[in-house]
Scaffold this active site. Structure first.
Site, short mmCIF file in Angstrom:
data_model
loop_
_atom_site.label_atom_id
_atom_site.label_comp_id
_atom_site.label_asym_id
_atom_site.label_seq_id
_atom_site.Cartn_x
_atom_site.Cartn_y
_atom_site.Cartn_z
N SER A 61 0.84 -1.20 0.00
CA SER A 61 0.00 0.00 0.00
C SER A 61 0.87 1.25 0.00
CB SER A 61 -0.95 -0.04 1.21
OG SER A 61 -1.94 0.95 1.11
N ASP A 172 -5.19 -3.08 -3.32
CA ASP A 172 -4.28 -2.72 -2.24
C ASP A 172 -3.68 -3.95 -1.55
OD1 ASP A 172 -3.69 -1.81 0.72
OD2 ASP A 172 -3.87 0.03 -0.45
#
Length: 280
Positions: A61, A172
């Site tokens: 992320s 993500d």
């Protein structure tokens, strides 16, 4: 007499060999946490000021964004200057047309300006963790299109549209690996230094609203996933980021300072461990 001299000479050589340092492989693991990723910069500043550098970096992320920029050879002060030059919320452009609430055009331009096209051009080996949205499995990117890999790792579902790599949708990396320690371990790191910026569950009010309950649920899931991996980390630098409730100029600077404070608490012990490992 000659035999005695040979014995002494051999003993001296053995002592020299025993005190010689061996090369150890150090990995940085930079966890997910959206705008709280500014705290990673504070952690990097303290490690850098103590002459601690990674042999490779694993990021998920926002950790992949910070890690990729750092892997270009940019030092922590340059990274801080770049990150603070962003206008608050400038990386999130609201969109009605995309599958996510925001498009990634501004983020793409940032990556185009500051990252090379391919992993091979980086100064430090770097790995980006994303989630295969078809299978739910974690994916580790270490070759090919660097910018696209970082975009995939940062594509928070609902907020951003999936990033397609070779016709596979990715989201993500924090969905399945918010602190990707196990990847670093499997890649052969002797010392794993993890920067954990995740939110921790709080005591909630009896009359908590829907959003508060939803956020608490995310915190609990994140905590469970992080706990599963953190046991394999040599050192975990836990940064208190629960106070960061919004993305603003003030909170960005505070996040960096919090990262510095957390790293300062452990850096002395970390240096001793590195020294010990290098002599074993």
């Amino acid at each position: 007499m000659l035999i005695f001299q040979i014995f002494i000479s051999c003993s001296q050589k053995k002592d020299i060999q025993n005190t010689s340092k061996k090369e150890i492989k150090i990995a940085y693991v930079l966890g997910g946490g959206a705008f709280r990723g500014y705290s990673h910069i504070g952690v990097l500043k303290i490690l850098e000021s103590n002459n601690i550098y990674p042999d490779f970096i694993v990021g998920t992320s926002v950790g992949s964004l910070v890690g990729a920029l750092y892997a270009t050879g940019m030092d922590s002060h340059e990274l801080q200057k770049l990150s603070l030059s962003f206008v608050s919320n400038s990386l999130m452009d609201f969109s009605f047309l995309n599958p996510g609430f925001f498009d990634k055009n501004t983020l793409k331009r940032l990556l185009d300006r500051n990252l090379p096209e391919n992993f091979t051009s980086l100064k430090t080996k770097f790995y980006a963790v994303a989630t295969n949205l078809n299978t739910g499995d974690p994916a580790l990117f270490s070759s090919g299109d660097l910018r696209k890999s970082v975009l995939a790792s940062c594509s928070i579902p609902i907020l951003f549209a999936p990033e397609y790599v070779k016709n596979i949708p990715y989201g993500d990396g924090g969905l399945v690996s918010p602190l990707p320690v196990n990847f670093a371990k499997n890649l052969g790191a002797d010392i794993i230094i993890s920067s954990d910026i995740s939110l921790k569950p709080d005591t909630i009010e009896l009359e908590a609203g829907k959003f508060s309950l939803f956020l608490q649920s995310l915190k609990i899931m994140n905590k469970s996933l992080t706990k599963h991996e953190e046991k394999n980390s040599t050192f975990i630098i836990k940064v208190d980021t629960n106070f960061l409730s919004s993305f603003s100029d003030k909170t960005r600077e505070m996040a960096i300072l919090k990262g510095e404070e957390a790293a300062k608490k452990v850096v002395k012990d970390l240096k001793l461990l590195i020294e010990k490992k290098s002599l074993n």
